[in-house]
Design a protein around this motif. Sequence first.
Motif, PDB file in Angstrom:
ATOM      1  N   THR A 104       0.704   0.513 -12.557  1.00  0.00           N
ATOM      2  CA  THR A 104       0.458  -0.925 -12.620  1.00  0.00           C
ATOM      3  C   THR A 104       0.185  -1.489 -11.228  1.00  0.00           C
ATOM      4  OG1 THR A 104       2.788  -1.460 -12.298  1.00  0.00           O
ATOM      5  CG2 THR A 104       2.047  -1.121 -14.588  1.00  0.00           C
ATOM      6  N   HIS A 105      -0.353  -2.686 -11.202  1.00  0.00           N
ATOM      7  CA  HIS A 105      -0.548  -3.369  -9.926  1.00  0.00           C
ATOM      8  C   HIS A 105       0.790  -3.518  -9.210  1.00  0.00           C
ATOM      9  CE1 HIS A 105      -1.949  -6.107  -6.871  1.00  0.00           C
ATOM     10  NE2 HIS A 105      -0.983  -6.942  -7.219  1.00  0.00           N
ATOM     11  N   GLU A 106       1.848  -3.802  -9.968  1.00  0.00           N
ATOM     12  CA  GLU A 106       3.184  -3.946  -9.381  1.00  0.00           C
ATOM     13  C   GLU A 106       3.585  -2.666  -8.651  1.00  0.00           C
ATOM     14  OE1 GLU A 106       7.516  -5.625 -10.773  1.00  0.00           O
ATOM     15  OE2 GLU A 106       6.450  -4.314 -12.168  1.00  0.00           O
ATOM     16  N   VAL A 107       3.351  -1.515  -9.259  1.00  0.00           N
ATOM     17  CA  VAL A 107       3.668  -0.236  -8.617  1.00  0.00           C
ATOM     18  C   VAL A 107       2.810  -0.047  -7.376  1.00  0.00           C
ATOM     19  CG1 VAL A 107       3.487   2.284  -8.880  1.00  0.00           C
ATOM     20  CG2 VAL A 107       4.543   0.909 -10.692  1.00  0.00           C
ATOM     21  N   ARG A 108       1.505  -0.268  -7.507  1.00  0.00           N
ATOM     22  CA  ARG A 108       0.589  -0.043  -6.375  1.00  0.00           C
ATOM     23  C   ARG A 108       0.828  -1.024  -5.232  1.00  0.00           C
ATOM     24  NH1 ARG A 108      -2.780   0.531 -10.791  1.00  0.00           N
ATOM     25  NH2 ARG A 108      -3.846  -1.427 -10.338  1.00  0.00           N
ATOM     26  N   SER A 109       1.471  -2.160  -5.504  1.00  0.00           N
ATOM     27  CA  SER A 109       1.768  -3.105  -4.423  1.00  0.00           C
ATOM     28  C   SER A 109       3.018  -2.702  -3.638  1.00  0.00           C
ATOM     29  CB  SER A 109       1.934  -4.520  -4.974  1.00  0.00           C
ATOM     30  OG  SER A 109       3.127  -4.635  -5.719  1.00  0.00           O
ATOM     31  N   GLN A 110       3.798  -1.776  -4.171  1.00  0.00           N
ATOM     32  CA  GLN A 110       5.028  -1.349  -3.508  1.00  0.00           C
ATOM     33  C   GLN A 110       5.015   0.108  -3.044  1.00  0.00           C
ATOM     34  OE1 GLN A 110       7.573  -3.456  -2.850  1.00  0.00           O
ATOM     35  NE2 GLN A 110       6.380  -5.083  -3.784  1.00  0.00           N
ATOM     36  N   LEU A 111       4.124   0.912  -3.597  1.00  0.00           N
ATOM     37  CA  LEU A 111       4.101   2.356  -3.338  1.00  0.00           C
ATOM     38  C   LEU A 111       2.689   2.775  -2.953  1.00  0.00           C
ATOM     39  CD1 LEU A 111       5.464   5.193  -3.514  1.00  0.00           C
ATOM     40  CD2 LEU A 111       4.812   5.203  -5.931  1.00  0.00           C
ATOM     41  N   ILE A 112       2.579   3.454  -1.831  1.00  0.00           N
ATOM     42  CA  ILE A 112       1.283   3.924  -1.348  1.00  0.00           C
ATOM     43  C   ILE A 112       1.371   5.426  -1.117  1.00  0.00           C
ATOM     44  CG2 ILE A 112      -0.307   3.846   0.615  1.00  0.00           C
ATOM     45  CD1 ILE A 112       0.398   0.931   0.943  1.00  0.00           C
ATOM     46  N   THR A 113       0.332   6.145  -1.500  1.00  0.00           N
ATOM     47  CA  THR A 113       0.269   7.577  -1.194  1.00  0.00           C
ATOM     48  C   THR A 113      -0.615   7.771   0.033  1.00  0.00           C
ATOM     49  OG1 THR A 113      -1.602   7.938  -2.680  1.00  0.00           O
ATOM     50  CG2 THR A 113       0.595   8.308  -3.590  1.00  0.00           C
ATOM     51  N   LEU A 114      -0.159   8.620   0.929  1.00  0.00           N
ATOM     52  CA  LEU A 114      -0.902   8.942   2.146  1.00  0.00           C
ATOM     53  C   LEU A 114      -0.978  10.446   2.312  1.00  0.00           C
ATOM     54  CD1 LEU A 114       0.607   6.518   4.824  1.00  0.00           C
ATOM     55  CD2 LEU A 114      -1.546   6.273   3.595  1.00  0.00           C
TER      56      LEU A 114
END
Length: 121
Positions: A104-114
């Motif tokens: 979700t957008h909520e997840v992607r706003s708090q968790l980033i993969t690098l």
Amino acid sequence: MTDTAVSISPANIETLEQLYTFRERTEVLEFLDKHPFLIPVLLEAPEKIRHYFPDSQLFLEVVPDPEIIDYVLLILSILMKLDPDDAITRQKQMDLDWWLNNTTHEVRSQLITLLEYPDEF
């Protein structure tokens, strides 16, 4: 905050610690306690990531967002030794196949993969 104050289940903490190396364990657990919706994604992510990065090591770390004051993110670092072009291609495919469609957008706003390379690479 001590670990005893964290409301994440001990089973989830144990599983996450088997899947990831925590950089600053207390900070990671406090962040997950505030954002428990990330836990199912983090439990699922290693299987998905290893499809694209089979020999990778996975790390979790809380870092400040350089663009937003007083905003922190959880970084999921994928430590691997692939050619940079190959790694970027794999990451883009992973994003298309899994990340963008199943989070979700909520997840992607708090968790980033690098993607991360070992120092000796």
